[in-house]
Design a protein around this motif. Sequence first.
Motif, PDB file in Angstrom:
ATOM      1  N   GLN A 130      27.862  -5.326 -25.151  1.00 34.53           N
ATOM      2  CA  GLN A 130      28.882  -4.900 -25.763  1.00 34.53           C
ATOM      3  C   GLN A 130      29.986  -3.976 -25.138  1.00 34.53           C
ATOM      4  OE1 GLN A 130      27.261  -3.434 -29.733  1.00 34.53           O
ATOM      5  NE2 GLN A 130      25.806  -5.332 -29.852  1.00 34.53           N
ATOM      6  N   LEU A 131      30.241  -4.295 -23.994  1.00 33.06           N
ATOM      7  CA  LEU A 131      31.202  -3.173 -23.243  1.00 33.06           C
ATOM      8  C   LEU A 131      32.339  -3.336 -23.568  1.00 33.06           C
ATOM      9  CD1 LEU A 131      29.471  -3.872 -19.630  1.00 33.06           C
ATOM     10  CD2 LEU A 131      28.987  -2.070 -21.460  1.00 33.06           C
ATOM     11  N   GLN A 132      32.970  -2.281 -23.489  1.00 41.41           N
ATOM     12  CA  GLN A 132      34.498  -1.947 -23.651  1.00 41.41           C
ATOM     13  C   GLN A 132      35.157  -2.673 -22.675  1.00 41.41           C
ATOM     14  OE1 GLN A 132      35.653  -1.208 -26.834  1.00 41.41           O
ATOM     15  NE2 GLN A 132      33.662  -0.732 -27.453  1.00 41.41           N
ATOM     16  N   PRO A 133      36.732  -3.210 -22.863  1.00 41.75           N
ATOM     17  CA  PRO A 133      37.160  -3.927 -21.874  1.00 41.75           C
ATOM     18  C   PRO A 133      37.631  -3.095 -20.660  1.00 41.75           C
ATOM     19  CG  PRO A 133      38.300  -4.665 -24.014  1.00 41.75           C
ATOM     20  CD  PRO A 133      37.354  -3.664 -24.008  1.00 41.75           C
ATOM     21  N   THR A 134      37.577  -1.773 -20.798  1.00 41.63           N
ATOM     22  CA  THR A 134      37.840  -0.675 -19.613  1.00 41.63           C
ATOM     23  C   THR A 134      36.533  -0.649 -18.885  1.00 41.63           C
ATOM     24  OG1 THR A 134      37.191   0.998 -21.326  1.00 41.63           O
ATOM     25  CG2 THR A 134      39.772   0.352 -20.986  1.00 41.63           C
ATOM     26  N   SER A 135      35.338  -1.158 -19.482  1.00 38.71           N
ATOM     27  CA  SER A 135      34.279  -0.923 -18.770  1.00 38.71           C
ATOM     28  C   SER A 135      33.713  -2.085 -18.267  1.00 38.71           C
ATOM     29  CB  SER A 135      33.187  -0.015 -19.893  1.00 38.71           C
ATOM     30  OG  SER A 135      33.534   1.203 -20.150  1.00 38.71           O
ATOM     31  N   TYR A 136      34.268  -3.039 -18.265  1.00 38.34           N
ATOM     32  CA  TYR A 136      33.901  -4.334 -18.054  1.00 38.34           C
ATOM     33  C   TYR A 136      33.259  -4.479 -16.589  1.00 38.34           C
ATOM     34  CZ  TYR A 136      35.225  -7.343 -22.046  1.00 38.34           C
ATOM     35  OH  TYR A 136      35.616  -7.677 -23.236  1.00 38.34           O
ATOM     36  N   LEU A 137      32.113  -5.009 -16.522  1.00 39.19           N
ATOM     37  CA  LEU A 137      31.530  -5.381 -15.103  1.00 39.19           C
ATOM     38  C   LEU A 137      32.442  -6.518 -14.188  1.00 39.19           C
ATOM     39  CD1 LEU A 137      28.004  -5.395 -16.223  1.00 39.19           C
ATOM     40  CD2 LEU A 137      29.179  -3.518 -15.399  1.00 39.19           C
ATOM     41  N   THR A 138      32.728  -6.049 -13.197  1.00 39.93           N
ATOM     42  CA  THR A 138      33.599  -7.126 -12.443  1.00 39.93           C
ATOM     43  C   THR A 138      32.915  -7.554 -10.991  1.00 39.93           C
ATOM     44  OG1 THR A 138      35.028  -5.541 -11.181  1.00 39.93           O
ATOM     45  CG2 THR A 138      35.788  -6.192 -13.396  1.00 39.93           C
ATOM     46  N   SER A 139      31.841  -7.077 -10.620  1.00 43.03           N
ATOM     47  CA  SER A 139      31.117  -7.338  -9.339  1.00 43.03           C
ATOM     48  C   SER A 139      29.601  -7.113  -9.709  1.00 43.03           C
ATOM     49  CB  SER A 139      31.825  -6.548  -8.411  1.00 43.03           C
ATOM     50  OG  SER A 139      31.572  -5.369  -8.297  1.00 43.03           O
ATOM     51  N   ALA A 140      29.125  -7.648  -8.533  1.00 43.66           N
ATOM     52  CA  ALA A 140      27.495  -7.291  -8.642  1.00 43.66           C
ATOM     53  C   ALA A 140      27.141  -5.881  -8.181  1.00 43.66           C
ATOM     54  CB  ALA A 140      26.743  -8.339  -7.584  1.00 43.66           C
ATOM     55  N   ASP A 141      28.082  -5.325  -7.538  1.00 45.87           N
ATOM     56  CA  ASP A 141      27.947  -3.862  -7.276  1.00 45.87           C
ATOM     57  C   ASP A 141      28.228  -2.977  -8.484  1.00 45.87           C
ATOM     58  OD1 ASP A 141      27.650  -4.180  -4.382  1.00 45.87           O
ATOM     59  OD2 ASP A 141      29.847  -3.736  -4.063  1.00 45.87           O
ATOM     60  N   ASP A 142      28.845  -3.399  -9.505  1.00 54.75           N
ATOM     61  CA  ASP A 142      28.957  -2.790 -10.806  1.00 54.75           C
ATOM     62  C   ASP A 142      27.777  -2.658 -11.415  1.00 54.75           C
ATOM     63  OD1 ASP A 142      31.654  -2.170 -10.461  1.00 54.75           O
ATOM     64  OD2 ASP A 142      32.462  -3.937 -11.784  1.00 54.75           O
ATOM     65  N   VAL A 143      27.131  -4.147 -11.445  1.00 49.10           N
ATOM     66  CA  VAL A 143      25.949  -4.078 -12.000  1.00 49.10           C
ATOM     67  C   VAL A 143      24.775  -2.881 -11.537  1.00 49.10           C
ATOM     68  CG1 VAL A 143      23.770  -5.712 -12.588  1.00 49.10           C
ATOM     69  CG2 VAL A 143      26.059  -6.380 -12.750  1.00 49.10           C
ATOM     70  N   SER A 144      24.821  -3.038 -10.011  1.00 48.40           N
ATOM     71  CA  SER A 144      23.846  -2.100  -9.530  1.00 48.40           C
ATOM     72  C   SER A 144      24.203  -0.606  -9.625  1.00 48.40           C
ATOM     73  CB  SER A 144      23.683  -2.165  -8.012  1.00 48.40           C
ATOM     74  OG  SER A 144      23.356  -3.664  -7.755  1.00 48.40           O
ATOM     75  N   ASN A 145      25.477  -0.330  -9.626  1.00 45.10           N
ATOM     76  CA  ASN A 145      25.981   0.948  -9.956  1.00 45.10           C
ATOM     77  C   ASN A 145      26.181   1.608 -11.028  1.00 45.10           C
ATOM     78  OD1 ASN A 145      26.223   1.103  -6.827  1.00 45.10           O
ATOM     79  ND2 ASN A 145      28.310   0.579  -6.972  1.00 45.10           N
ATOM     80  N   TYR A 146      26.393   0.805 -12.115  1.00 44.68           N
ATOM     81  CA  TYR A 146      26.622   1.327 -13.463  1.00 44.68           C
ATOM     82  C   TYR A 146      25.582   0.664 -14.328  1.00 44.68           C
ATOM     83  CZ  TYR A 146      30.843   2.568 -11.221  1.00 44.68           C
ATOM     84  OH  TYR A 146      31.841   2.912 -10.320  1.00 44.68           O
ATOM     85  N   LEU A 147      25.294  -0.565 -14.795  1.00 48.86           N
ATOM     86  CA  LEU A 147      24.424  -1.057 -15.719  1.00 48.86           C
ATOM     87  C   LEU A 147      23.041  -0.659 -15.295  1.00 48.86           C
ATOM     88  CD1 LEU A 147      24.438  -2.587 -18.035  1.00 48.86           C
ATOM     89  CD2 LEU A 147      24.077  -4.950 -16.860  1.00 48.86           C
ATOM     90  N   GLU A 148      22.672  -0.828 -14.058  1.00 46.50           N
ATOM     91  CA  GLU A 148      21.119  -0.638 -13.879  1.00 46.50           C
ATOM     92  C   GLU A 148      20.848   0.957 -14.306  1.00 46.50           C
ATOM     93  OE1 GLU A 148      19.916  -1.993 -10.138  1.00 46.50           O
ATOM     94  OE2 GLU A 148      20.520  -4.012 -10.235  1.00 46.50           O
ATOM     95  N   PRO A 149      21.796   1.992 -13.794  1.00 41.74           N
ATOM     96  CA  PRO A 149      21.498   3.376 -13.921  1.00 41.74           C
ATOM     97  C   PRO A 149      21.523   3.497 -15.589  1.00 41.74           C
ATOM     98  CG  PRO A 149      22.964   3.282 -12.098  1.00 41.74           C
ATOM     99  CD  PRO A 149      22.895   1.814 -12.767  1.00 41.74           C
ATOM    100  N   TYR A 150      22.181   3.145 -16.202  1.00 39.49           N
ATOM    101  CA  TYR A 150      22.573   2.823 -17.577  1.00 39.49           C
ATOM    102  C   TYR A 150      21.060   2.492 -18.239  1.00 39.49           C
ATOM    103  CZ  TYR A 150      24.201   1.834 -22.374  1.00 39.49           C
ATOM    104  OH  TYR A 150      24.451   1.770 -23.765  1.00 39.49           O
ATOM    105  N   ILE A 151      20.268   1.185 -17.857  1.00 34.59           N
ATOM    106  CA  ILE A 151      19.202   0.840 -18.446  1.00 34.59           C
ATOM    107  C   ILE A 151      18.187   1.644 -17.904  1.00 34.59           C
ATOM    108  CG2 ILE A 151      17.613  -0.903 -18.274  1.00 34.59           C
ATOM    109  CD1 ILE A 151      20.256  -2.919 -17.947  1.00 34.59           C
ATOM    110  N   ARG A 152      18.067   2.207 -16.632  1.00 33.24           N
ATOM    111  CA  ARG A 152      17.131   2.950 -16.417  1.00 33.24           C
ATOM    112  C   ARG A 152      16.994   4.528 -17.089  1.00 33.24           C
ATOM    113  NH1 ARG A 152      18.501   3.171 -11.180  1.00 33.24           N
ATOM    114  NH2 ARG A 152      19.389   5.191 -11.422  1.00 33.24           N
ATOM    115  N   ASN A 153      18.099   4.968 -17.155  1.00 33.49           N
ATOM    116  CA  ASN A 153      17.979   6.293 -18.037  1.00 33.49           C
ATOM    117  C   ASN A 153      17.441   5.987 -19.434  1.00 33.49           C
ATOM    118  OD1 ASN A 153      19.132   8.954 -18.478  1.00 33.49           O
ATOM    119  ND2 ASN A 153      20.363   7.774 -20.062  1.00 33.49           N
ATOM    120  N   ALA A 154      17.909   4.960 -20.001  1.00 33.50           N
ATOM    121  CA  ALA A 154      17.422   4.520 -21.487  1.00 33.50           C
ATOM    122  C   ALA A 154      15.727   4.817 -21.368  1.00 33.50           C
ATOM    123  CB  ALA A 154      17.914   3.394 -21.900  1.00 33.50           C
ATOM    124  N   PHE A 155      15.184   3.940 -20.352  1.00 32.99           N
ATOM    125  CA  PHE A 155      13.518   3.882 -20.359  1.00 32.99           C
ATOM    126  C   PHE A 155      13.016   5.202 -19.679  1.00 32.99           C
ATOM    127  CE2 PHE A 155      14.507  -0.802 -19.495  1.00 32.99           C
ATOM    128  CZ  PHE A 155      13.965  -1.010 -20.771  1.00 32.99           C
TER     129      PHE A 155
END
Length: 324
Positions: free
Chosen positions: A16-41
């Motif tokens: 449910q990402l906002q357009p300004t936060s869309y993931l556009t590359s594999a690096d985005d997944v590693s640099n932003y989404l993965e820390p976001y998930i890890r932080n939650a756990f």
Amino acid sequence: MGANQEGLDSLNTIFQLQPTSYLTSADDVSNYLEPYIRNAFEQLAAADYPYNTSFYDVLPGWSVNISCEYLKADASNNKLRATNLFKAVQVYYGYTEQYCVKNCPESSWSPPNDFFWAKCTNSTDLLTPKKSKCNQTYVGYDLKMFRPDAIEILYGFDFSTTSNIIFTQGSIDPYASGGLTDEIPGIKNGYLKGIYNFHMKRAAHHLDLRQPNTCDPPQVVNARYQIVRIIQCWLTPSMQHCAKYPYEPDSLPKDYEYNGECQYILYGFPWNQTDTMSSTTSSTTSSQSNTMSSQSNGSSSFFISIFAVLVLYIAAFALNVFSS
């Protein structure tokens, strides 16, 4: 999923990402989404308390168990796995929150992290980014000021020369991996110097320091009680239970789950706890009193017997005198 555009689109939708936060590359997944998930756990693990809290965020009791239930759901394909993962982390972030990833990286604990950073292989890897951050943060900072051995030099890495410290370790606290074991020099038999190390089952990060609650695990409740009693001896050595201080701590009680309503306890000391050492001392005192009483009774009987013999002897002597 982040290797192609279809996968990225799916992740943007699922999380449910906002357009300004869309993931556009594999690096985005590693640099932003993965820390976001890890932080939650990481945060869920640290705040896995037995009751609802708002310490980090609004969380239900035993939030890790609830989060893990989503991870047990059907995961026959990547989209389902990502959906389950999204639901699991939302136990921490909350379903009503505006989700952002790329524009809000500060919401995550970025590496390096003392306990969760799996990428460091030696101390050099860990210290390099910290040195860089010091240069960025402090004006006029010189790397010569960096003293990674300062703690060891000033305080030492064991407790052989210290006294009057109480440590607590929670079995489900993620920081417990950096906690103290009883085999560290100065910790084993440390009570002789007033050093105590309590290991509490089902206790998350500093649960023992929070307001007492009816749902607290029994070992947390008992550890709190013993800690208060120890500190009392530090402050007021004349208290009755401090007569034999420093004393060995009592074993923590067996763990069990409380199924009643969770309520905070105000002014509840001693929380229905008893001091094993004190009761033992009381029993010993009682036994000693009984022994002294028996000895006293025995002594009295002895003197009464002697007195009776003397009376009889005098009476016999008098009869002999008068009869003659």
